[in-house]
Design a protein around this motif. Structure first.
Motif, PDB file in Angstrom:
ATOM      1  N   VAL A  10       0.834  -1.201   0.000  1.00 58.79           N
ATOM      2  CA  VAL A  10       0.000   0.000   0.000  1.00 58.79           C
ATOM      3  C   VAL A  10       0.872   1.256   0.000  1.00 58.79           C
ATOM      4  O   VAL A  10       0.617   2.212  -0.739  1.00 58.79           O
ATOM      5  CB  VAL A  10      -0.960   0.005   1.206  1.00 58.79           C
ATOM      6  CG1 VAL A  10      -1.700   1.336   1.317  1.00 58.79           C
ATOM      7  CG2 VAL A  10      -1.963  -1.147   1.096  1.00 58.79           C
ATOM      8  N   ASP A  11       1.921   1.256   0.811  1.00 60.43           N
ATOM      9  CA  ASP A  11       2.825   2.412   0.851  1.00 60.43           C
ATOM     10  C   ASP A  11       3.525   2.620  -0.493  1.00 60.43           C
ATOM     11  O   ASP A  11       3.697   3.750  -0.960  1.00 60.43           O
ATOM     12  CB  ASP A  11       3.862   2.243   1.959  1.00 60.43           C
ATOM     13  CG  ASP A  11       3.289   2.515   3.347  1.00 60.43           C
ATOM     14  OD1 ASP A  11       2.295   3.263   3.435  1.00 60.43           O
ATOM     15  OD2 ASP A  11       3.831   1.984   4.334  1.00 60.43           O
ATOM     16  N   ALA A  12       3.942   1.513  -1.124  1.00 57.26           N
ATOM     17  CA  ALA A  12       4.636   1.611  -2.412  1.00 57.26           C
ATOM     18  C   ALA A  12       3.721   2.183  -3.490  1.00 57.26           C
ATOM     19  O   ALA A  12       4.180   2.856  -4.419  1.00 57.26           O
ATOM     20  CB  ALA A  12       5.152   0.241  -2.844  1.00 57.26           C
ATOM     21  N   LEU A  13       2.417   1.955  -3.368  1.00 57.20           N
ATOM     22  CA  LEU A  13       1.442   2.478  -4.323  1.00 57.20           C
ATOM     23  C   LEU A  13       1.050   3.923  -4.012  1.00 57.20           C
ATOM     24  O   LEU A  13       0.285   4.534  -4.755  1.00 57.20           O
ATOM     25  CB  LEU A  13       0.193   1.601  -4.331  1.00 57.20           C
ATOM     26  CG  LEU A  13       0.336   0.225  -4.990  1.00 57.20           C
ATOM     27  CD1 LEU A  13      -0.876  -0.639  -4.681  1.00 57.20           C
ATOM     28  CD2 LEU A  13       0.524   0.364  -6.499  1.00 57.20           C
ATOM     29  N   GLY A  14       1.565   4.443  -2.886  1.00 61.50           N
ATOM     30  CA  GLY A  14       1.225   5.805  -2.506  1.00 61.50           C
ATOM     31  C   GLY A  14      -0.014   5.920  -1.659  1.00 61.50           C
ATOM     32  O   GLY A  14      -0.612   6.997  -1.540  1.00 61.50           O
ATOM     33  N   THR A  45       6.115   4.347 -15.978  1.00 67.70           N
ATOM     34  CA  THR A  45       6.806   5.635 -16.137  1.00 67.70           C
ATOM     35  C   THR A  45       7.809   5.891 -15.020  1.00 67.70           C
ATOM     36  O   THR A  45       8.568   6.850 -15.092  1.00 67.70           O
ATOM     37  CB  THR A  45       5.786   6.793 -16.165  1.00 67.70           C
ATOM     38  OG1 THR A  45       5.094   6.837 -14.911  1.00 67.70           O
ATOM     39  CG2 THR A  45       4.784   6.601 -17.296  1.00 67.70           C
ATOM     40  N   SER A  46       7.815   5.044 -14.005  1.00 67.93           N
ATOM     41  CA  SER A  46       8.747   5.224 -12.897  1.00 67.93           C
ATOM     42  C   SER A  46       9.353   3.876 -12.515  1.00 67.93           C
ATOM     43  O   SER A  46       8.760   3.122 -11.745  1.00 67.93           O
ATOM     44  CB  SER A  46       8.034   5.830 -11.681  1.00 67.93           C
ATOM     45  OG  SER A  46       8.901   5.869 -10.561  1.00 67.93           O
ATOM     46  N   PRO A  47      10.537   3.549 -13.080  1.00 67.60           N
ATOM     47  CA  PRO A  47      11.182   2.279 -12.749  1.00 67.60           C
ATOM     48  C   PRO A  47      11.404   2.091 -11.251  1.00 67.60           C
ATOM     49  O   PRO A  47      11.285   0.985 -10.730  1.00 67.60           O
ATOM     50  CB  PRO A  47      12.514   2.354 -13.500  1.00 67.60           C
ATOM     51  CG  PRO A  47      12.250   3.300 -14.625  1.00 67.60           C
ATOM     52  CD  PRO A  47      11.291   4.315 -14.083  1.00 67.60           C
ATOM     53  N   THR A  48      11.714   3.189 -10.561  1.00 69.35           N
ATOM     54  CA  THR A  48      11.957   3.086  -9.119  1.00 69.35           C
ATOM     55  C   THR A  48      10.691   2.658  -8.390  1.00 69.35           C
ATOM     56  O   THR A  48      10.723   1.785  -7.516  1.00 69.35           O
ATOM     57  CB  THR A  48      12.439   4.434  -8.554  1.00 69.35           C
ATOM     58  OG1 THR A  48      13.643   4.816  -9.221  1.00 69.35           O
ATOM     59  CG2 THR A  48      12.698   4.327  -7.057  1.00 69.35           C
ATOM     60  N   SER A 108       9.800  -0.812  -6.456  1.00 66.46           N
ATOM     61  CA  SER A 108       9.330  -0.771  -5.072  1.00 66.46           C
ATOM     62  C   SER A 108       8.068  -1.592  -4.902  1.00 66.46           C
ATOM     63  O   SER A 108       7.923  -2.357  -3.939  1.00 66.46           O
ATOM     64  CB  SER A 108       9.082   0.682  -4.652  1.00 66.46           C
ATOM     65  OG  SER A 108       8.591   0.753  -3.331  1.00 66.46           O
ATOM     66  N   VAL A 109       7.129  -1.452  -5.846  1.00 61.61           N
ATOM     67  CA  VAL A 109       5.882  -2.219  -5.785  1.00 61.61           C
ATOM     68  C   VAL A 109       6.169  -3.710  -5.977  1.00 61.61           C
ATOM     69  O   VAL A 109       5.649  -4.556  -5.238  1.00 61.61           O
ATOM     70  CB  VAL A 109       4.889  -1.720  -6.854  1.00 61.61           C
ATOM     71  CG1 VAL A 109       3.684  -2.662  -6.953  1.00 61.61           C
ATOM     72  CG2 VAL A 109       4.422  -0.316  -6.517  1.00 61.61           C
ATOM     73  N   ALA A 110       7.015  -4.030  -6.962  1.00 57.95           N
ATOM     74  CA  ALA A 110       7.341  -5.437  -7.222  1.00 57.95           C
ATOM     75  C   ALA A 110       8.046  -6.074  -6.032  1.00 57.95           C
ATOM     76  O   ALA A 110       7.789  -7.227  -5.679  1.00 57.95           O
ATOM     77  CB  ALA A 110       8.221  -5.533  -8.471  1.00 57.95           C
ATOM     78  N   ASP A 111       8.929  -5.313  -5.375  1.00 57.48           N
ATOM     79  CA  ASP A 111       9.641  -5.836  -4.210  1.00 57.48           C
ATOM     80  C   ASP A 111       8.672  -6.078  -3.051  1.00 57.48           C
ATOM     81  O   ASP A 111       8.773  -7.086  -2.339  1.00 57.48           O
ATOM     82  CB  ASP A 111      10.729  -4.845  -3.790  1.00 57.48           C
ATOM     83  CG  ASP A 111      11.726  -5.444  -2.810  1.00 57.48           C
ATOM     84  OD1 ASP A 111      12.016  -6.651  -2.916  1.00 57.48           O
ATOM     85  OD2 ASP A 111      12.208  -4.704  -1.929  1.00 57.48           O
ATOM     86  N   ALA A 112       7.724  -5.154  -2.875  1.00 56.94           N
ATOM     87  CA  ALA A 112       6.734  -5.312  -1.808  1.00 56.94           C
ATOM     88  C   ALA A 112       5.852  -6.524  -2.057  1.00 56.94           C
ATOM     89  O   ALA A 112       5.555  -7.300  -1.138  1.00 56.94           O
ATOM     90  CB  ALA A 112       5.877  -4.055  -1.696  1.00 56.94           C
ATOM     91  N   ILE A 113       5.441  -6.712  -3.313  1.00 53.00           N
ATOM     92  CA  ILE A 113       4.567  -7.845  -3.642  1.00 53.00           C
ATOM     93  C   ILE A 113       5.303  -9.167  -3.478  1.00 53.00           C
ATOM     94  O   ILE A 113       4.853 -10.055  -2.768  1.00 53.00           O
ATOM     95  CB  ILE A 113       4.031  -7.705  -5.077  1.00 53.00           C
ATOM     96  CG1 ILE A 113       3.070  -6.511  -5.176  1.00 53.00           C
ATOM     97  CG2 ILE A 113       3.312  -8.976  -5.504  1.00 53.00           C
ATOM     98  CD1 ILE A 113       2.601  -6.229  -6.584  1.00 53.00           C
ATOM     99  N   THR A 114       6.442  -9.293  -4.147  1.00 50.79           N
ATOM    100  CA  THR A 114       7.142 -10.582  -4.128  1.00 50.79           C
ATOM    101  C   THR A 114       7.692 -10.913  -2.748  1.00 50.79           C
ATOM    102  O   THR A 114       7.755 -12.083  -2.365  1.00 50.79           O
ATOM    103  CB  THR A 114       8.292 -10.600  -5.152  1.00 50.79           C
ATOM    104  OG1 THR A 114       9.205  -9.519  -4.867  1.00 50.79           O
ATOM    105  CG2 THR A 114       7.767 -10.440  -6.562  1.00 50.79           C
TER     106      THR A 114
END
Length: 344
Positions: A194-198, A269-272, A276-282
């Motif tokens: 949730v935090d990674a998604l803003g 549009t934002s690799p960072t 962050s989202v992919a790291d949080a999910i996986t």
């Protein structure tokens, strides 16, 4: 300009071009190395359980996909059922700080059967109340042997006694619907996502004041951070009649809001941010072995690109108060069986 000056400049030009070429090559190598490391890191984040091998063939029939005439490997489009559990089973300071379990305990207070229709443009999410009394089947144990069947057991006890394998087997036994995949997300991972998604925006129709989840909200629309969203998903005593059914209603609101947040966030549009989202999910997932790699998760995600939040229907398995215990529920028949039949 003299001939000597021209000769010196001509001599420097190849050296400059060579330096630029080496710099670009080094940048590409470093970029590829970083990408390779990122892929390895995200891939190794995912934990998995071989549910198919554990349960064998004594299961509901699996949907057989229709062969494709395309020469290229097509994205999957057949109907699929996924058991999604929210769990506090993992130990660690982050989970414990968020109210998660210790290394000696495990609970799954959130259980949803996600049915995605053939074509993958519509879906139904069915919540199963954790307080539902069910017949829990005998389940194989990773250490060998099996659990004993239990009658009139709380639904969420299946995970407690036999982990993901028993959770899947219990769901299949009460629904007669094959679970094609299993996804489990833990407390801290959900908050990080949730935090990674803003954050995520939710609307509640009544005030919430729950001492157990530590959430206080006035009726209305709120933008929640990860910790608040987790508390929102866990709240039950501060809303409605304090039962698990009230919590399920909040969880369903949260699911829809998360889908809307994901669809409105252009991660490419934002690799960072994407990383962050992919790291949080996986980093928070335990899956079956059919989804335990980035390639498989990305294929599933790509197959769902035509599915909007408006086409996701959330329902709760029909239940009534259990005759044996006013604090428990049982499946309401024939409504429950008719619901599960519609998902086969």
């Amino acid at each position: 300009m003299t001939g000597d000056d021209e000769d010196r400049r001509a001599g420097r030009r190849p050296r400059v071009l060579k330096a630029v070429g080496l710099t670009l090559a080094g940048t590409l190598v470093l970029g590829c190395a970083a990408a390779g490391w990122a892929y390895w890191h995200l891939n190794s984040n995912i934990k998995s359980v071989d549910i198919n091998s554990a349960l064998g063939d004594d299961r509901p029939a699996k949907v057989t996909p229709t062969p494709s005439a395309s020469q290229e490997a097509p994205l999957p489009s057949e109907a699929v059922n996924i058991l999604v559990l929210g769990s506090d089973s993992r130990s660690g300071k982050e989970n414990q700080a968020l109210g998660g379990g210790s290394s000696t305990g495990a609970r799954s207070d959130t259980a949803m059967v996600v049915h995605i229709d053939a074509g993958r443009t519509t879906a139904t999410v069915v919540s199963i109340p954790r307080d539902t009394l069910v017949t829990r089947p005998s389940c194989p144990l990773e250490s060998g042997g099996s659990t004993s069947p239990a009658y009139g057991a709380m639904f969420n006890s299946a995970y407690s006694v036999g982990g993901p394998v028993c959770a899947v087997k219990t769901v299949e036994s009460i629904t007669n619907v094959r679970m094609d995949h299993y996804i489990e997300i833990d407390f801290s991972g959900f908050a990080k996502l949730v935090d990674a998604l803003g954050g995520v925006t939710v609307t509640t129709d009544e005030d919430i004041d729950d001492d157990d989840s530590h959430l206080t909200l006035k009726a209305g629309t709120h933008h929640l951070n990860g910790k608040q969203a987790l508390a929102f998903a866990r709240t039950r005593h501060g809303i409605g009649d304090g039962s698990d059914l009230g919590r399920i209603g909040l969880q369903q609101k949260l699911v829809k809001s998360l889908l809307e947040q994901i669809s409105s966030t252009n991660l490419l549009t934002s690799p960072t941010k994407l990383y962050s989202v992919a790291d949080a999910i996986t980093g928070s997932l335990t899956t079956d072995t059919g989804l335990d790699s980035l390639t498989e998760l990305m294929s599933l995600g790509e197959s769902l690109k035509g599915l909007s939040s408006d086409e996701v229907k959330t329902v709760t398995m029909p239940v009534v108060t259990a005759p044996s215990n006013a604090n428990r529920v049982v499946a309401k028949e024939p409504a429950a069986s008719e619901l599960w039949e519609s998902l086969r």
